[in-house]
Design a protein around this motif. Structure first.
Motif, PDB file in Angstrom:
ATOM      1  N   ALA A  85       0.843  -1.190   0.000  1.00  8.23           N
ATOM      2  CA  ALA A  85       0.000   0.000   0.000  1.00  8.23           C
ATOM      3  C   ALA A  85       0.879   1.241   0.000  1.00  8.23           C
ATOM      4  CB  ALA A  85      -0.920   0.025   1.225  1.00  8.23           C
ATOM      5  N   ASP A  86       0.497   2.209  -0.805  1.00  3.00           N
ATOM      6  CA  ASP A  86       1.139   3.519  -0.806  1.00  3.00           C
ATOM      7  C   ASP A  86       0.485   4.331   0.298  1.00  3.00           C
ATOM      8  OD1 ASP A  86       1.978   6.123  -1.230  1.00  3.00           O
ATOM      9  OD2 ASP A  86       1.626   6.077  -3.395  1.00  3.00           O
ATOM     10  N   ILE A  87       1.212   4.627   1.356  1.00  5.03           N
ATOM     11  CA  ILE A  87       0.613   5.296   2.514  1.00  5.03           C
ATOM     12  C   ILE A  87       0.272   6.757   2.245  1.00  5.03           C
ATOM     13  CG2 ILE A  87       1.585   3.705   4.202  1.00  5.03           C
ATOM     14  CD1 ILE A  87       3.607   6.032   4.856  1.00  5.03           C
ATOM     15  N   THR A  88       0.660   7.285   1.088  1.00 10.09           N
ATOM     16  CA  THR A  88       0.243   8.643   0.738  1.00 10.09           C
ATOM     17  C   THR A  88      -1.177   8.645   0.172  1.00 10.09           C
ATOM     18  OG1 THR A  88       1.124   8.637  -1.527  1.00 10.09           O
ATOM     19  CG2 THR A  88       2.631   9.285   0.254  1.00 10.09           C
ATOM     20  N   ASP A  89      -1.750   7.466  -0.004  1.00  7.83           N
ATOM     21  CA  ASP A  89      -3.101   7.293  -0.534  1.00  7.83           C
ATOM     22  C   ASP A  89      -4.021   6.859   0.614  1.00  7.83           C
ATOM     23  OD1 ASP A  89      -5.465   6.184  -1.608  1.00  7.83           O
ATOM     24  OD2 ASP A  89      -4.431   5.314  -3.328  1.00  7.83           O
ATOM     25  N   ALA A  90      -4.899   7.753   1.035  1.00  6.48           N
ATOM     26  CA  ALA A  90      -5.769   7.478   2.184  1.00  6.48           C
ATOM     27  C   ALA A  90      -6.618   6.232   1.973  1.00  6.48           C
ATOM     28  CB  ALA A  90      -6.660   8.679   2.487  1.00  6.48           C
ATOM     29  N   GLY A  91      -7.116   6.015   0.768  1.00  7.31           N
ATOM     30  CA  GLY A  91      -7.925   4.830   0.478  1.00  7.31           C
ATOM     31  C   GLY A  91      -7.125   3.555   0.613  1.00  7.31           C
ATOM     32  N   ALA A  92      -5.884   3.569   0.133  1.00 10.52           N
ATOM     33  CA  ALA A  92      -5.016   2.393   0.257  1.00 10.52           C
ATOM     34  C   ALA A  92      -4.710   2.101   1.721  1.00 10.52           C
ATOM     35  CB  ALA A  92      -3.726   2.607  -0.533  1.00 10.52           C
ATOM     36  N   VAL A  93      -4.548   3.136   2.517  1.00 12.49           N
ATOM     37  CA  VAL A  93      -4.288   2.957   3.953  1.00 12.49           C
ATOM     38  C   VAL A  93      -5.512   2.346   4.634  1.00 12.49           C
ATOM     39  CG1 VAL A  93      -3.850   4.156   6.135  1.00 12.49           C
ATOM     40  CG2 VAL A  93      -2.525   4.745   4.092  1.00 12.49           C
ATOM     41  N   ARG A  94      -6.691   2.838   4.292  1.00  7.78           N
ATOM     42  CA  ARG A  94      -7.903   2.264   4.891  1.00  7.78           C
ATOM     43  C   ARG A  94      -8.032   0.783   4.545  1.00  7.78           C
ATOM     44  NH1 ARG A  94      -9.935   7.368   3.420  1.00  7.78           N
ATOM     45  NH2 ARG A  94     -10.805   6.534   1.478  1.00  7.78           N
ATOM     46  N   GLU A  95      -7.707   0.408   3.320  1.00  7.14           N
ATOM     47  CA  GLU A  95      -7.750  -1.007   2.924  1.00  7.14           C
ATOM     48  C   GLU A  95      -6.721  -1.829   3.703  1.00  7.14           C
ATOM     49  OE1 GLU A  95      -9.934  -2.710   0.999  1.00  7.14           O
ATOM     50  OE2 GLU A  95     -11.039  -0.812   1.082  1.00  7.14           O
ATOM     51  N   MET A  96      -5.541  -1.260   3.927  1.00  5.76           N
ATOM     52  CA  MET A  96      -4.494  -1.954   4.687  1.00  5.76           C
ATOM     53  C   MET A  96      -4.953  -2.176   6.131  1.00  5.76           C
ATOM     54  SD  MET A  96      -0.545  -0.740   5.315  1.00  5.76           S
ATOM     55  CE  MET A  96      -1.014   0.847   6.007  1.00  5.76           C
ATOM     56  N   VAL A  97      -5.552  -1.173   6.729  1.00  3.37           N
ATOM     57  CA  VAL A  97      -6.051  -1.300   8.101  1.00  3.37           C
ATOM     58  C   VAL A  97      -7.167  -2.340   8.146  1.00  3.37           C
ATOM     59  CG1 VAL A  97      -7.266  -0.069   9.951  1.00  3.37           C
ATOM     60  CG2 VAL A  97      -5.284   0.975   8.817  1.00  3.37           C
ATOM     61  N   LYS A  98      -8.060  -2.298   7.186  1.00  8.81           N
ATOM     62  CA  LYS A  98      -9.148  -3.280   7.118  1.00  8.81           C
ATOM     63  C   LYS A  98      -8.580  -4.698   7.010  1.00  8.81           C
ATOM     64  CE  LYS A  98     -13.255  -4.335   4.360  1.00  8.81           C
ATOM     65  NZ  LYS A  98     -14.038  -3.910   3.177  1.00  8.81           N
ATOM     66  N   ALA A  99      -7.573  -4.901   6.168  1.00  9.47           N
ATOM     67  CA  ALA A  99      -6.962  -6.228   6.020  1.00  9.47           C
ATOM     68  C   ALA A  99      -6.307  -6.679   7.315  1.00  9.47           C
ATOM     69  CB  ALA A  99      -5.939  -6.208   4.877  1.00  9.47           C
ATOM     70  N   THR A 100      -5.683  -5.749   8.021  1.00 12.96           N
ATOM     71  CA  THR A 100      -5.035  -6.072   9.296  1.00 12.96           C
ATOM     72  C   THR A 100      -6.069  -6.511  10.335  1.00 12.96           C
ATOM     73  OG1 THR A 100      -3.255  -4.503   8.823  1.00 12.96           O
ATOM     74  CG2 THR A 100      -3.536  -5.184  11.119  1.00 12.96           C
ATOM     75  N   VAL A 101      -7.150  -5.759  10.440  1.00 18.79           N
ATOM     76  CA  VAL A 101      -8.200  -6.088  11.406  1.00 18.79           C
ATOM     77  C   VAL A 101      -8.885  -7.396  11.015  1.00 18.79           C
ATOM     78  CG1 VAL A 101     -10.393  -5.323  12.402  1.00 18.79           C
ATOM     79  CG2 VAL A 101      -8.512  -3.698  12.114  1.00 18.79           C
ATOM     80  N   THR A 102      -9.084  -7.623   9.734  1.00 18.16           N
ATOM     81  CA  THR A 102      -9.672  -8.885   9.277  1.00 18.16           C
ATOM     82  C   THR A 102      -8.778 -10.065   9.664  1.00 18.16           C
ATOM     83  OG1 THR A 102     -10.843  -7.829   7.453  1.00 18.16           O
ATOM     84  CG2 THR A 102     -10.434 -10.194   7.252  1.00 18.16           C
ATOM     85  N   ALA A 103      -7.482  -9.904   9.503  1.00 20.73           N
ATOM     86  CA  ALA A 103      -6.547 -10.990   9.802  1.00 20.73           C
ATOM     87  C   ALA A 103      -6.365 -11.226  11.297  1.00 20.73           C
ATOM     88  CB  ALA A 103      -5.186 -10.707   9.159  1.00 20.73           C
TER      89      ALA A 103
END
Length: 176
Positions: A55-73
Motif C-alpha cells: 500500500a502507498d501510505i500517501t493514498d488514504a484509500g489504500a491505507v484504509r484497505e491496509m487497516v481493514k486487512a489487518t483487522v480482518t486478519a
C-alpha cells in the motif's frame, strides 16, 4: 502491530522482534513485494503471525484497505509504527518541488493517513501506542537534507500534539 515501511532494514527488524515477542504483525511496503514476502516468510517460518500488505501510505484509500486487512486478519490493532521513509539527498538549488512534495507526503501525509485509519481500531482495543520514527535530521541541520529535515521536524510536532490529544484514550504517542 502495523508497521509501515516494514519490509526492509529497521522496519523488518522491528517486525521480526515484535513477532518473536508474540505479537501478530502486519508488514507494509509500497513496492518491494519480494522483500515484503521474505519478511513475512521469515516471521511465519519461526511460528510467528504475520501478513504483508502492499500500500502507498500517501493514498488514504489504500491505507484504509491496509487497516481493514489487518483487522480482518488479526481482529485488532494495538500498535502503529510509522516507519516508512523516502531518501532525498539534494542541495536546495537542485531539489525539485516534486522531490519536496514526495518527501513530505511519505513522512507527514503517510503518518496522518495511518493515524486516522488506525485510531478507531486502537481506541476500540482499549488503547495502545503510536510510534513515529523520527531521526536526527528533524533536529540537526545537514546539507542536502532540507526536505527530510522539514518532514522529520513536522513529524516531531505531530507526535507532541497527538500525545496530548490521544492520552485520554489510553494511547501513548512517541517519536524515536
Amino acid at each position: 502491530v502495523l508497521i509501515t515501511g516494514g519490509a526492509r532494514n529497521i522496519g523488518r527488524a522491528m517486525a521480526e522482534t515484535f513477532a518473536a515477542a508474540g505479537a501478530a504483525v502486519a508488514v507494509n511496503a509500497r513496492t518491494s513485494k519480494q522483500d515484503l514476502d521474505a519478511t513475512v516468510a521469515a516471521i511465519t517460518s519461526k511460528g510467528g503471525k504475520a501478513i504483508g500488505h502492499i500500500a502507498d501510505i500517501t493514498d488514504a484509500g489504500a491505507v484504509r484497505e491496509m487497516v481493514k486487512a489487518t483487522v480482518t486478519a488479526f481482529g485488532r490493532i494495538d500498535i502503529l509504527i510509522n516507519n516508512a521513509v523516502t531518501h532525498t539527498w539534494k542541495p536546495i538549488q537542485e531539489l525539485s518541488y516534486e522531490d519536496w512534495k514526495h518527501t513530505l507526503a511519505v513522512t507527514l501525509d503517510g503518518a496522518f493517513h495511518c493515524v486516522q485509519a488506525c485510531l478507531p481500531e486502537i481506541i476500540r482495543s482499549g488503547g495502545g501506542s503510536i510510534v513515529n520514527m523520527g531521526g536526527a535530521f528533524g533536529h540537526v541541520a545537514s546539507a542536502g537534507r532540507a526536505a527530510t529535515a522539514t518532514a522529520k521536524a513536522g513529524l516531531a510536532g505531530l507526535t507532541r500534539t497527538l500525545a496530548l490529544e490521544l492520552a485520554e484514550h489510553n494511547i501513548n504517542v512517541n517519536c524515536i
